[in-house]
Design an enzyme around this catalytic site. Structure first.
Site, mmCIF file in Angstrom:
data_model
loop_
_atom_site.group_PDB
_atom_site.id
_atom_site.type_symbol
_atom_site.label_atom_id
_atom_site.label_comp_id
_atom_site.label_asym_id
_atom_site.label_seq_id
_atom_site.Cartn_x
_atom_site.Cartn_y
_atom_site.Cartn_z
ATOM 1 N N GLU A 292 -7.580 4.967 6.834
ATOM 2 C CA GLU A 292 -7.145 6.157 7.925
ATOM 3 C C GLU A 292 -5.304 5.905 7.773
ATOM 4 O O GLU A 292 -4.861 4.703 7.910
ATOM 5 C CB GLU A 292 -7.282 6.058 9.418
ATOM 6 C CG GLU A 292 -8.736 6.396 9.455
ATOM 7 C CD GLU A 292 -9.191 6.440 11.006
ATOM 8 O OE1 GLU A 292 -8.140 6.486 11.957
ATOM 9 O OE2 GLU A 292 -10.396 6.600 11.461
ATOM 10 N N GLU A 348 -8.924 18.380 15.605
ATOM 11 C CA GLU A 348 -10.247 18.124 16.545
ATOM 12 C C GLU A 348 -10.326 18.282 17.958
ATOM 13 O O GLU A 348 -9.554 17.537 18.542
ATOM 14 C CB GLU A 348 -10.871 16.722 16.050
ATOM 15 C CG GLU A 348 -11.141 16.569 14.626
ATOM 16 C CD GLU A 348 -11.753 15.178 14.495
ATOM 17 O OE1 GLU A 348 -12.648 14.684 14.680
ATOM 18 O OE2 GLU A 348 -10.901 14.507 13.604
ATOM 19 N N LYS A 351 -11.012 15.697 21.099
ATOM 20 C CA LYS A 351 -10.677 14.138 20.930
ATOM 21 C C LYS A 351 -9.809 14.123 22.449
ATOM 22 O O LYS A 351 -8.948 14.829 22.707
ATOM 23 C CB LYS A 351 -9.947 14.008 20.037
ATOM 24 C CG LYS A 351 -10.435 14.038 18.390
ATOM 25 C CD LYS A 351 -9.915 13.240 17.432
ATOM 26 C CE LYS A 351 -9.753 11.856 17.664
ATOM 27 N NZ LYS A 351 -9.154 11.097 16.408
ATOM 28 N N GLU A 357 -3.515 13.249 19.897
ATOM 29 C CA GLU A 357 -5.005 12.922 19.482
ATOM 30 C C GLU A 357 -5.799 14.538 18.768
ATOM 31 O O GLU A 357 -6.605 14.016 18.078
ATOM 32 C CB GLU A 357 -5.749 12.457 20.457
ATOM 33 C CG GLU A 357 -5.505 11.002 20.870
ATOM 34 C CD GLU A 357 -5.935 10.021 19.597
ATOM 35 O OE1 GLU A 357 -6.940 10.011 18.971
ATOM 36 O OE2 GLU A 357 -4.930 9.479 19.206
#
Length: 386
Positions: A292, A348, A351, A357
């Site tokens: 990542e 997303e 999250k 985030e």
């Protein structure tokens, strides 16, 4: 391979191959063949081109259907995708595409897999066999950032990896699928200067040493999640400049006084600190995969540096760094390419945590672009623009 010379992962330093007696021509021939194989491995390691993949997270309630995601990944030219489970619909969506897929064992299944060969074999039978080889599964992640979370799982991590490896061997899949586990940078006790890199005392000998032995024994990779953004955020811009974190060219950087190696970007310094930590446990040549790395396009007011402009700069520079020809590598491993997975494909919305985030994606869930990214793959440039 454990050992100090870093000669290769298949031959230990100090091997008797370097000496032979009269009448031992067969042994000599064997040693020459092994040395030639070693040379080929080293040349391949240095010349291999890094590949850029993408993380496909699913902590959202508004993402497009997997078949559309698969088409998008292929359109962009990504050859690798990483998911955080073994979602059947997703795995089928990537069947017959040639895209390499990394799957993940949920954290809460690790303890049960560690104590049961039958459970591990069943996991492979259920989650791998129905999809492989149509879906090109290349890696199994055993959990995600386990050593940055619940300590009760730590003792089970390496045993679970061995059990799953046994399951792969049972089905003759161990040559095609490798097993590892991704780590946060927090597994390091020290990272500056990079040559001082060591693992946290709580895991160094109890978990990390046997884990490195597993990776070395099974010819797998050390997986690490590398986020210069978080280091920059924690520093507050006091010692780490934004350009240094963004992999911008012509950055002053710093020189490690212990080694004389110069670092012009934070990413390289973080990677080399990880390599030095492995060297501190006598594993000097296990290859790295960046599982990542990315930059948020939006954040709370206190999350300095989180912006679409900086995210575009970082990810574009990251892609250039990985795809460089010849490979740039790092100061400690010059010319050695690192496969890298950008985080992430989509924003997303479910999250938890600060605003950033929910804003790591290259795309919104409606598949429109968050910012411009030049995906340079296979000598072609795909421009993803807002």
């Amino acid at each position: 391979m454990g050992g100090g010379l870093g000669l290769g992962r298949g031959i230990r330093a100090g091997s008797s191959c370097f000496g032979f007696s009269s009448g031992a021509s067969s042994a000599m021939t064997t040693c020459i063949a092994m040395l030639l194989l070693l040379l080929c491995q080293l040349l391949c390691l240095r010349c291999a081109e890094g590949t850029v993949g993408i993380n496909y997270g699913q902590v959202a309630d508004n993402l497009p259907q997997p078949q559309h995601v698969s088409s998008l990944v292929q359109q962009l030219g990504f050859k690798m995708v990483k998911i955080y489970d073994t979602n059947e619909t997703i795995l089928n969506a990537f069947a017959n595409t040639g895209t390499s897929v990394v799957v993940c064992v949920p954290n809460d299944e690790i303890i049960s897999l560690a104590v049961s060969e039958v459970a591990a074999r069943t996991w492979v039978h259920t989650n791998i066999n129905p999809f492989f080889p149509a879906t090109k599964i290349t890696n199994i992640m055993v959990g995600n950032e386990i050593l940055g979370g619940d300590p009760s799982i730590w003792p089970a991590l390496v045993p679970a990896m061995w059990q799953l490896y046994s399951g792969l061997r049972y089905y003759n899949l161990d040559d095609n699928i490798k097993i590892s586990t991704p780590h946060p940078m927090g597994v390091l006790a020290t990272s500056y200067p990079p040559s001082a890199g060591t693992f946290q005392p709580s895991i160094a000998t109890s978990v990390m040493a046997p884990l490195l032995n597993f990776l070395d024994s099974t010819q797998s990779h050390f997986m690490v999640n590398v986020y210069p953004y978080f280091a920059y955020l924690a520093d507050g811009g006091t010692h780490i400049s934004l350009n240094f974190a963004l992999i911008e060219p012509n950055t002053t950087g710093f020189t490690d006084a212990n080694t004389g190696l110069h670092y012009s970007c934070l990413l390289d310094a973080m990677l080399d600190a990880t390599i030095y930590a492995m060297k501190s446990l006598n594993y000097s040549d296990i290859p790295l995969v960046i599982t990542e790395s990315g930059w948020p396009s939006m954040g709370d007011p206190t999350e300095i540096g989180a912006s679409a402009t900086n995210a575009a700069i970082y990810n574009n520079n990251l892609i250039k760094h990985v795809n460089s020809q010849p490979p740039l590598g790092t100061p400690l491993r010059p010319g050695v390419a690192f496969d890298t997975y950008i985080f992430a494909l989509f924003n997303e919305d479910l999250k938890p945590g600060p605003l950033s985030e929910r804003h790591w994606g290259l795309f919104y869930p409606n598949m429109s672009q968050v910012y411009t990214v030049n995906v340079e793959l296979d000598s072609q440039i795909t421009t993803v623009s807002k």
